[in-house]
Motif scaffolding. Structure first.
Motif, PDB file in Angstrom:
ATOM      1  N   VAL A  78       9.665  18.292  31.885  1.00  0.00           N
ATOM      2  CA  VAL A  78       9.764  16.919  32.389  1.00  0.00           C
ATOM      3  C   VAL A  78      11.091  16.302  31.951  1.00  0.00           C
ATOM      4  O   VAL A  78      11.716  16.750  30.984  1.00  0.00           O
ATOM      5  CB  VAL A  78       8.599  16.042  31.881  1.00  0.00           C
ATOM      6  N   GLU A  79      11.533  15.296  32.676  1.00  0.00           N
ATOM      7  CA  GLU A  79      12.693  14.519  32.244  1.00  0.00           C
ATOM      8  C   GLU A  79      12.290  13.687  31.025  1.00  0.00           C
ATOM      9  O   GLU A  79      11.133  13.273  30.904  1.00  0.00           O
ATOM     10  CB  GLU A  79      13.167  13.590  33.363  1.00  0.00           C
ATOM     11  N   VAL A  80      13.235  13.476  30.119  1.00  0.00           N
ATOM     12  CA  VAL A  80      12.972  12.646  28.939  1.00  0.00           C
ATOM     13  C   VAL A  80      13.966  11.494  28.948  1.00  0.00           C
ATOM     14  O   VAL A  80      15.182  11.705  29.009  1.00  0.00           O
ATOM     15  CB  VAL A  80      13.109  13.460  27.641  1.00  0.00           C
ATOM     16  N   ASN A  81      13.450  10.268  28.953  1.00  0.00           N
ATOM     17  CA  ASN A  81      14.292   9.063  29.073  1.00  0.00           C
ATOM     18  C   ASN A  81      15.176   9.137  30.312  1.00  0.00           C
ATOM     19  O   ASN A  81      16.329   8.690  30.318  1.00  0.00           O
ATOM     20  CB  ASN A  81      15.159   8.867  27.827  1.00  0.00           C
ATOM     21  N   GLY A  82      14.641   9.749  31.367  1.00  0.00           N
ATOM     22  CA  GLY A  82      15.363   9.840  32.638  1.00  0.00           C
ATOM     23  C   GLY A  82      16.358  10.978  32.727  1.00  0.00           C
ATOM     24  O   GLY A  82      16.999  11.167  33.767  1.00  0.00           O
ATOM     25  N   ALA A  83      16.512  11.762  31.662  1.00  0.00           N
ATOM     26  CA  ALA A  83      17.484  12.862  31.651  1.00  0.00           C
ATOM     27  C   ALA A  83      16.769  14.205  31.800  1.00  0.00           C
ATOM     28  O   ALA A  83      15.779  14.469  31.095  1.00  0.00           O
ATOM     29  CB  ALA A  83      18.293  12.857  30.361  1.00  0.00           C
ATOM     30  N   PRO A  84      17.247  15.067  32.696  1.00  0.00           N
ATOM     31  CA  PRO A  84      16.633  16.389  32.840  1.00  0.00           C
ATOM     32  C   PRO A  84      16.924  17.279  31.637  1.00  0.00           C
ATOM     33  O   PRO A  84      17.965  17.138  30.988  1.00  0.00           O
ATOM     34  CB  PRO A  84      17.288  16.951  34.111  1.00  0.00           C
ATOM     35  N   ALA A  85      15.996  18.174  31.347  1.00  0.00           N
ATOM     36  CA  ALA A  85      16.200  19.149  30.272  1.00  0.00           C
ATOM     37  C   ALA A  85      17.118  20.246  30.802  1.00  0.00           C
ATOM     38  O   ALA A  85      16.685  21.133  31.528  1.00  0.00           O
ATOM     39  CB  ALA A  85      14.864  19.736  29.835  1.00  0.00           C
ATOM     40  N   SER A  86      18.390  20.159  30.473  1.00  0.00           N
ATOM     41  CA  SER A  86      19.371  21.107  31.004  1.00  0.00           C
ATOM     42  C   SER A  86      20.522  21.281  30.028  1.00  0.00           C
ATOM     43  O   SER A  86      20.748  20.443  29.148  1.00  0.00           O
ATOM     44  CB  SER A  86      19.925  20.605  32.339  1.00  0.00           C
ATOM     45  N   VAL A  87      21.262  22.380  30.193  1.00  0.00           N
ATOM     46  CA  VAL A  87      22.452  22.623  29.375  1.00  0.00           C
ATOM     47  C   VAL A  87      23.460  21.492  29.581  1.00  0.00           C
ATOM     48  O   VAL A  87      24.049  20.986  28.632  1.00  0.00           O
ATOM     49  CB  VAL A  87      23.079  23.987  29.731  1.00  0.00           C
ATOM     50  N   ALA A  88      23.626  21.082  30.839  1.00  0.00           N
ATOM     51  CA  ALA A  88      24.573  20.005  31.143  1.00  0.00           C
ATOM     52  C   ALA A  88      24.175  18.717  30.434  1.00  0.00           C
ATOM     53  O   ALA A  88      25.028  17.976  29.927  1.00  0.00           O
ATOM     54  CB  ALA A  88      24.650  19.778  32.652  1.00  0.00           C
ATOM     55  N   GLY A  89      22.859  18.452  30.377  1.00  0.00           N
ATOM     56  CA  GLY A  89      22.368  17.250  29.703  1.00  0.00           C
ATOM     57  C   GLY A  89      22.622  17.277  28.208  1.00  0.00           C
ATOM     58  O   GLY A  89      22.948  16.255  27.603  1.00  0.00           O
ATOM     59  N   ILE A  90      22.508  18.459  27.605  1.00  0.00           N
ATOM     60  CA  ILE A  90      22.771  18.600  26.170  1.00  0.00           C
ATOM     61  C   ILE A  90      24.262  18.432  25.897  1.00  0.00           C
ATOM     62  O   ILE A  90      24.680  17.741  24.963  1.00  0.00           O
ATOM     63  CB  ILE A  90      22.273  19.960  25.654  1.00  0.00           C
ATOM     64  N   ASN A 108       0.749  19.338  37.412  1.00  0.00           N
ATOM     65  CA  ASN A 108       0.801  17.973  36.885  1.00  0.00           C
ATOM     66  C   ASN A 108       1.863  17.165  37.663  1.00  0.00           C
ATOM     67  O   ASN A 108       3.016  17.575  37.737  1.00  0.00           O
ATOM     68  CB  ASN A 108       1.167  18.007  35.401  1.00  0.00           C
ATOM     69  N   PRO A 109       1.494  16.011  38.228  1.00  0.00           N
ATOM     70  CA  PRO A 109       2.445  15.229  39.022  1.00  0.00           C
ATOM     71  C   PRO A 109       3.462  14.431  38.192  1.00  0.00           C
ATOM     72  O   PRO A 109       4.435  13.908  38.744  1.00  0.00           O
ATOM     73  CB  PRO A 109       1.552  14.278  39.811  1.00  0.00           C
ATOM     74  N   VAL A 110       3.268  14.344  36.871  1.00  0.00           N
ATOM     75  CA  VAL A 110       4.182  13.566  36.030  1.00  0.00           C
ATOM     76  C   VAL A 110       5.537  14.270  35.966  1.00  0.00           C
ATOM     77  O   VAL A 110       5.636  15.423  35.562  1.00  0.00           O
ATOM     78  CB  VAL A 110       3.608  13.380  34.608  1.00  0.00           C
ATOM     79  N   LYS A 111       6.583  13.562  36.368  1.00  0.00           N
ATOM     80  CA  LYS A 111       7.936  14.142  36.409  1.00  0.00           C
ATOM     81  C   LYS A 111       8.771  13.807  35.172  1.00  0.00           C
ATOM     82  O   LYS A 111       9.706  14.533  34.832  1.00  0.00           O
ATOM     83  CB  LYS A 111       8.682  13.652  37.656  1.00  0.00           C
ATOM     84  N   GLY A 112       8.443  12.680  34.523  1.00  0.00           N
ATOM     85  CA  GLY A 112       9.244  12.276  33.383  1.00  0.00           C
ATOM     86  C   GLY A 112       8.447  11.430  32.399  1.00  0.00           C
ATOM     87  O   GLY A 112       7.449  10.798  32.772  1.00  0.00           O
ATOM     88  N   LEU A 113       8.892  11.446  31.144  1.00  0.00           N
ATOM     89  CA  LEU A 113       8.278  10.659  30.087  1.00  0.00           C
ATOM     90  C   LEU A 113       9.379  10.062  29.222  1.00  0.00           C
ATOM     91  O   LEU A 113      10.498  10.578  29.192  1.00  0.00           O
ATOM     92  CB  LEU A 113       7.369  11.534  29.210  1.00  0.00           C
ATOM     93  N   THR A 114       9.072   8.993  28.523  1.00  0.00           N
ATOM     94  CA  THR A 114      10.027   8.440  27.567  1.00  0.00           C
ATOM     95  C   THR A 114       9.784   9.079  26.195  1.00  0.00           C
ATOM     96  O   THR A 114       8.716   9.659  25.946  1.00  0.00           O
ATOM     97  CB  THR A 114       9.877   6.916  27.436  1.00  0.00           C
ATOM     98  N   MET A 115      10.765   8.949  25.307  1.00  0.00           N
ATOM     99  CA  MET A 115      10.592   9.441  23.945  1.00  0.00           C
ATOM    100  C   MET A 115       9.373   8.777  23.300  1.00  0.00           C
ATOM    101  O   MET A 115       8.588   9.434  22.606  1.00  0.00           O
ATOM    102  CB  MET A 115      11.852   9.141  23.127  1.00  0.00           C
ATOM    103  N   GLU A 116       9.227   7.467  23.522  1.00  0.00           N
ATOM    104  CA  GLU A 116       8.116   6.730  22.926  1.00  0.00           C
ATOM    105  C   GLU A 116       6.778   7.257  23.427  1.00  0.00           C
ATOM    106  O   GLU A 116       5.822   7.420  22.645  1.00  0.00           O
ATOM    107  CB  GLU A 116       8.247   5.236  23.251  1.00  0.00           C
ATOM    108  N   GLN A 117       6.672   7.531  24.734  1.00  0.00           N
ATOM    109  CA  GLN A 117       5.423   8.056  25.290  1.00  0.00           C
ATOM    110  C   GLN A 117       5.082   9.424  24.702  1.00  0.00           C
ATOM    111  O   GLN A 117       3.933   9.700  24.348  1.00  0.00           O
ATOM    112  CB  GLN A 117       5.534   8.155  26.814  1.00  0.00           C
TER     113      GLN A 117
END
Length: 271
Positions: A211-223, A108-117
């Motif tokens: 995927v990134e959510v609201n431009g933020a990667p899913a990562s420990v650092a992000g949390i 899937n080419p989609v790299k990120g989505l917003t919370m709303e999407q």
């Protein structure tokens, strides 16, 4: 007669030893998301102390119920415990924090989505990948079963509940496919180029992509930084009068050694 007495004594000693080992078994059940890291913690603790820790992934609701009813010494939950599920004498302890990764097929080419999407996808209001910047094709929504703590946390964070006759119910599309556990969801997404699912961050591997959510990667650092928005606690529930072996194990999980294991498994330590 002397040999018989000696044999009986030996047998009694074996029985006593076996009973002592059985009495030292710590029982833990509940969230399948917490189960992965708990199994590693249990194995390490058994190696250190010789005390057996029995871990069963039965789902958060079942884990909370087991702690309430005393059928497990420790109950695991990967969602906040409702007031209606708490009783006097039941304690909750956060042992880690986890992100819920929104995952897609590697093709899937989609790299990120917003919370709303994401919310609209799960409600069935966005139904084609071309609506969110992907290739044309129907979105195959994968969710968890209703007893899942991951689903409960996901629904709360993503505003995927609604009121019907005064009762809170799920707003996830009834057309969504249901996977029982992180492993099943991963398999369903990894085998379908159009699928999307949500899993514990610590369960993400090369078979699929978060995927990134609201431009933020899913990562420990992000949390840790508070930039990744889909996160929840890993909790252990136990009775005030739980056996000392169980509370000793829980205390060890919160030590530097235990929390180091939490971090190595891809979760966010709380100590």
């Amino acid at each position: 007669m002397k040999n018989f007495a000696a044999g009986a004594l030996a047998l009694m000693s074996m029985f006593t030893a076996t009973s002592a080992v059985a009495a030292q078994t710590i029982t833990v059940s509940g969230s399948t998301s917490v189960t992965g890291v708990m199994e590693v913690l249990a194995e390490t603790y058994t190696g250190k102390t010789g005390i057996n820790v029995e871990v069963q992934g039965t789902g958060s609701s079942a884990g909370i119920r087991a702690a309430n009813e005393g059928t497990s010494m420790l109950g695991m939950s990967s969602r906040d415990v409702k007031d209606s599920e708490m009783r006097e004498g039941l304690n909750e302890t956060v042992i880690a924090r986890d992100g819920i990764a929104v995952a897609v097929n590697n093709a899937n080419p989609v790299k990120g989505l917003t919370m709303e999407q994401i919310t609209k996808i799960y409600k069935g209001e966005i139904t084609d990948w071309s609506q969110v910047g992907g290739n044309k094709g129907p979105i195959v929504v994968v969710t968890r079963d209703t007893a899942s703590g991951t689903r409960g946390a996901f629904e709360e964070i993503m505003s995927l509940t609604r009121k019907v006759a005064g009762k809170k119910v799920s707003a996830i599309s009834p057309r969504a496919q249901v996977g029982n556990g992180n492993g099943m969801v991963k398999t369903m997404v990894a085998n379908n180029p159009n699928a999307i699912g949500y899993i514990s961050l610590g369960s993400v591997d090369e078979s699929l992509r978060a995927v990134e959510v609201n431009g933020a990667p899913a990562s420990v650092a992000g949390i840790q930084a508070g930039t990744y928005p889909i996160a929840r606690p890993f909790m252990i529930l136990h009775d005030t009068n739980a056996p000392g072996v169980a509370t000793d194990f829980l205390g060890w999980i919160l030590t530097e050694e235990g929390q180091s294991i939490v971090g190595k498994k891809g979760y966010v330590p709380v100590q």
